[in-house]
Enzyme design. Structure first.
Site, mmCIF file in Angstrom:
data_model
loop_
_atom_site.group_PDB
_atom_site.id
_atom_site.type_symbol
_atom_site.label_atom_id
_atom_site.label_comp_id
_atom_site.label_asym_id
_atom_site.label_seq_id
_atom_site.Cartn_x
_atom_site.Cartn_y
_atom_site.Cartn_z
ATOM 1 C CE LYS A 2 -4.380 1.243 0.265
ATOM 2 N NZ LYS A 2 -5.598 0.515 -0.167
ATOM 3 C CG ASP B 50 -7.390 3.416 -0.743
ATOM 4 O OD1 ASP B 50 -7.836 2.270 -0.681
ATOM 5 O OD2 ASP B 50 -7.499 4.222 0.208
HETATM 6 P P1 NDP Z 1 -12.979 7.874 -2.723
HETATM 7 O O1 NDP Z 1 -11.927 8.884 -2.517
HETATM 8 O O2 NDP Z 1 -13.520 7.643 -4.076
HETATM 9 O O3 NDP Z 1 -14.210 8.167 -1.773
HETATM 10 C C1 NDP Z 1 -14.080 8.228 -0.385
HETATM 11 C C2 NDP Z 1 -15.398 8.691 0.184
HETATM 12 O O4 NDP Z 1 -15.362 8.625 1.595
HETATM 13 C C3 NDP Z 1 -15.704 10.127 -0.175
HETATM 14 O O5 NDP Z 1 -17.089 10.290 -0.270
HETATM 15 C C4 NDP Z 1 -15.123 10.886 0.998
HETATM 16 O O6 NDP Z 1 -15.723 12.158 1.194
HETATM 17 C C5 NDP Z 1 -15.438 9.959 2.133
HETATM 18 N N1 NDP Z 1 -14.416 10.090 3.170
HETATM 19 C C6 NDP Z 1 -13.089 9.897 3.059
HETATM 20 N N2 NDP Z 1 -12.458 10.153 4.208
HETATM 21 C C7 NDP Z 1 -13.420 10.507 5.052
HETATM 22 C C8 NDP Z 1 -13.391 10.876 6.402
HETATM 23 N N3 NDP Z 1 -12.260 10.947 7.116
HETATM 24 N N4 NDP Z 1 -14.585 11.175 6.981
HETATM 25 C C9 NDP Z 1 -15.731 11.105 6.262
HETATM 26 N N5 NDP Z 1 -15.808 10.759 4.983
HETATM 27 C C10 NDP Z 1 -14.673 10.465 4.387
HETATM 28 O O7 NDP Z 1 -12.390 6.520 -2.122
HETATM 29 P P2 NDP Z 1 -12.898 5.033 -2.361
HETATM 30 O O8 NDP Z 1 -14.373 4.998 -2.532
HETATM 31 O O9 NDP Z 1 -12.031 4.419 -3.367
HETATM 32 O O10 NDP Z 1 -12.500 4.367 -0.953
HETATM 33 C C11 NDP Z 1 -13.419 4.258 0.135
HETATM 34 C C12 NDP Z 1 -12.955 3.150 1.058
HETATM 35 O O11 NDP Z 1 -12.914 1.914 0.347
HETATM 36 C C13 NDP Z 1 -11.557 3.319 1.651
HETATM 37 O O12 NDP Z 1 -11.524 2.738 2.936
HETATM 38 C C14 NDP Z 1 -10.695 2.480 0.714
HETATM 39 O O13 NDP Z 1 -9.488 2.063 1.347
HETATM 40 C C15 NDP Z 1 -11.616 1.318 0.451
HETATM 41 N N6 NDP Z 1 -11.370 0.523 -0.750
HETATM 42 C C16 NDP Z 1 -11.297 1.085 -1.982
HETATM 43 C C17 NDP Z 1 -11.113 0.284 -3.095
HETATM 44 C C18 NDP Z 1 -11.118 0.838 -4.478
HETATM 45 O O14 NDP Z 1 -11.015 0.055 -5.422
HETATM 46 N N7 NDP Z 1 -11.242 2.143 -4.681
HETATM 47 C C19 NDP Z 1 -10.925 -1.164 -2.973
HETATM 48 C C20 NDP Z 1 -11.091 -1.659 -1.625
HETATM 49 C C21 NDP Z 1 -11.283 -0.830 -0.579
HETATM 50 P P3 NDP Z 1 -15.401 13.400 0.220
HETATM 51 O O15 NDP Z 1 -16.219 13.154 -1.022
HETATM 52 O O16 NDP Z 1 -15.823 14.593 0.983
HETATM 53 O O17 NDP Z 1 -13.945 13.333 -0.013
HETATM 54 O O1 2IT Z 2 -7.919 -1.409 -0.710
HETATM 55 C C1 2IT Z 2 -7.868 -1.900 -1.861
HETATM 56 O O2 2IT Z 2 -7.975 -3.114 -2.059
HETATM 57 C C2 2IT Z 2 -7.700 -0.988 -2.987
HETATM 58 N N1 2IT Z 2 -7.652 0.225 -2.782
HETATM 59 C C3 2IT Z 2 -7.548 -1.524 -4.376
HETATM 60 C C4 2IT Z 2 -6.147 -1.995 -4.632
HETATM 61 C C5 2IT Z 2 -5.837 -2.419 -6.047
HETATM 62 O O3 2IT Z 2 -4.671 -2.757 -6.258
HETATM 63 O O4 2IT Z 2 -6.716 -2.418 -6.902
#
Ligand code: NDP
Ligand code: 2IT
Length: 448
Positions: A126, A166
């Site tokens: 990561k 992420d």
């Molecule tokens: P994005 O940046 O696309 O979206 C994150 C969302 O969560 C936004 O709406 C953001 O608000 C909100 N957010 C982030 N931090 C905070 C906080 N401290 N308090 C409140 N709201 C918050 O990220 P992802 O959707 O990609 O990721 C979301 C979660 O999923 C994370 O935990 C990530 O590690 C996990 N994840 C992501 C994967 C992926 O493929 N993208 C895969 C597996 C897990 P705002 O719009 O205001 O920024």
């Molecule tokens: O938390 C996760 O698994 C991710 N943000 C996606 C990682 C990836 O390599 O697609």
């Protein structure tokens, strides 16, 4: 002191001020206790747990860039290459002001088990930076990404370490990072995933984490005599994971009624309008108050500390998809009191340890993120396969593979939980099933 307790005590002592890393390690080690204690001397002699909890390599670097006012800015960049026993390091990059080494270590540690659960050959890693893309111009984001990659490029490669998105890292950022990598290395290779479709990206990668979450949740419900159809669903977050979780939940006949961002949350009793949500979040990069302004059925609430936010809404199923520790014990009590019977994590470690325990004790089906959000990284691995064979699969092919992988993950953790006498404890099942494959590969490869 048992070996497990001894290793955990040392982790806390040697990694001060990294509470999220301690939390992730604690959860995994507690689950593994039964496996380790059945063979304690052997694991201890090989220092298997010390090696598992110590990253193979940590890279930390300065990221200088120039903002639109001509001012030089400096951020802290990280890549934690945690474990390469079963494949090249694989995991996302997070750009958010809260990023520090402890957070990247917790995420990298979780990634080891998640990637193992996918059944695909990817190790755990990561990275990220305390840079905040919010409110920055496209040029500023590009300048930052180019500087970040100017250091990172020497540590990654299609067969070494393959970063992806992420929080704060989506298609725009991956494009800028990829362009700079290619320019420096003069190699056109699948060094990043989540790429655009015109330069090696995979169809369905954008949707994969959210869709995968719903495929796994549907299977978990089915195996427990329930159905997602007509269920009210509370979702948190409004980013990549949340948006496509909401979309797939609707396609499966469920009714998602909430979402949230860092400033507030929406309750839309008629069901979230995905097209409008995408317009506000993906296109305009605006706040959720703009969603409510255009949608008469929706209530907008400013985020207030100490309030339950989306978890105060009565629902059958809860899908936390924003960030770590966003669902605490009080939220868990509110969900149970309102009749919620299933929680599946879209985010990484969004539920605190106390909340998880409370949900499990109260009979709520609970699936940990390392299983339920694994569809994103699994589809990244499918993107790597397509890049290696220089072919692109159709959306339907990738989506069908994703669905198969998620159903398989659920059965693996269900079986592991049963085998070790903890039926229905999917946290234990996920940690044990993820661990066994990595541990076997580590043992086979000797002391490295
Ligand atoms: P994005 O940046 O696309 O979206 C994150 C969302 O969560 C936004 O709406 C953001 O608000 C909100 N957010 C982030 N931090 C905070 C906080 N401290 N308090 C409140 N709201 C918050 O990220 P992802 O959707 O990609 O990721 C979301 C979660 O999923 C994370 O935990 C990530 O590690 C996990 N994840 C992501 C994967 C992926 O493929 N993208 C895969 C597996 C897990 P705002 O719009 O205001 O920024
Ligand atoms: O938390 C996760 O698994 C991710 N943000 C996606 C990682 C990836 O390599 O697609």
């Amino acid at each position: 002191m048992s070996y497990v307790d001894d290793v955990y005590a040392k982790i806390v002592e040697k990694n001060p001020a990294q509470p999220e890393f301690h939390q992730a390690v604690k959860e995994v080690l507690e689950s593994l206790r039964v496996v380790i204690e059945a063979n304690e001397e052997e694991y201890k002699k090989e220092a298997l747990l010390e090696r598992l909890t110590t990253p193979e390599r940590i890279i930390q670097f300065r990221v200088p860039w120039v903002d639109d006012a001509g001012q030089v800015q400096v951020n802290n960049g990280y890549r934690v290459q945690f474990n390469s026993a079963i494949g090249p390091y694989k995991g996302g990059l997070r750009f958010h002001p809260s990023v520090n080494l402890g957070i990247i270590k917790f995420l990298g540690f979780e990634q080891i088990f998640k990637n193992s659960l996918t059944g695909l050959p990817i190790g755990g890693g990561k990275g990220g930076c305390d840079f905040d893309p919010k409110g920055k111009s496209d040029r500023e984001v590009m300048a930052f990404c180019q500087s970040f990659m100017t250091e990172l490029y020497r540590h990654i490669g299609a067969d070494t370490d393959v970063p992806a998105g992420d929080i704060g890292v989506g298609g725009r950022e991956i494009g800028f990072l990829y362009g700079q990598y290619k320019r420096i290395r003069n190699i056109y290779e699948g060094v990043l995933t989540g790429k655009g479709l015109t330069y090696g990206g995979s169809l369905a990668r954008t949707e994969a984490t959210g869709y995968g979450l719903l495929y796994l949740t549907a299977e978990m419900l089915k195996c427990n005599g329930k159905d997602i159809k007509d269920k009210t669903i509370c979702v948190s977050g409004a980013g990549n994971v949340a948006i496509y979780a909401i979309q797939k939940a609707q396609q499966l006949g469920g009714k998602p009624v909430t979402c949230s961002d860092s400033t507030g949350w929406i309750y839309d009793p008629e069901g979230i309008n995905v097209a409008l949500l995408k317009e506000v979040k993906e296109v305009k990069r605006a706040r959720l108050s703009e969603y409510a302004a255009k949608r008469p059925s929706a209530e907008y609430h400013e985020k207030k500390n100490g309030e339950h936010g989306v978890w105060s809404i009565k629902c059958d199923v809860a899908l936390p998809c924003a960030t770590q520790n966003e669902l605490d014990l009080e939220d868990a009590k509110a969900l149970v009191a309102n009749g919620c019977f299933a929680v599946a994590e879209g985010a990484n470690m969004p539920t605190t340890l106390e909340a998880t325990e409370y949900l499990q004790k109260n009979g709520v089906l609970f699936c940990p993120g390392k299983a339920s959000n694994a569809g994103g990284v699994a589809t990244s691995a499918l993107e790597m396969s397509q890049n290696s064979e220089r072919l692109s699969w159709t959306f339907e092919e990738v989506d069908a593979k994703l669905q198969g992988i998620m159903v398989n993950i659920f059965h693996n953790l269900d079986d592991a939980a049963k085998k070790y006498g903890m039926e229905g404890n999917y946290v234990a099942g996920a940690n044990i099933a993820g661990f066994l494959k990595v541990a076997e590969a580590m043992k086979a490869q000797g002391i490295v």
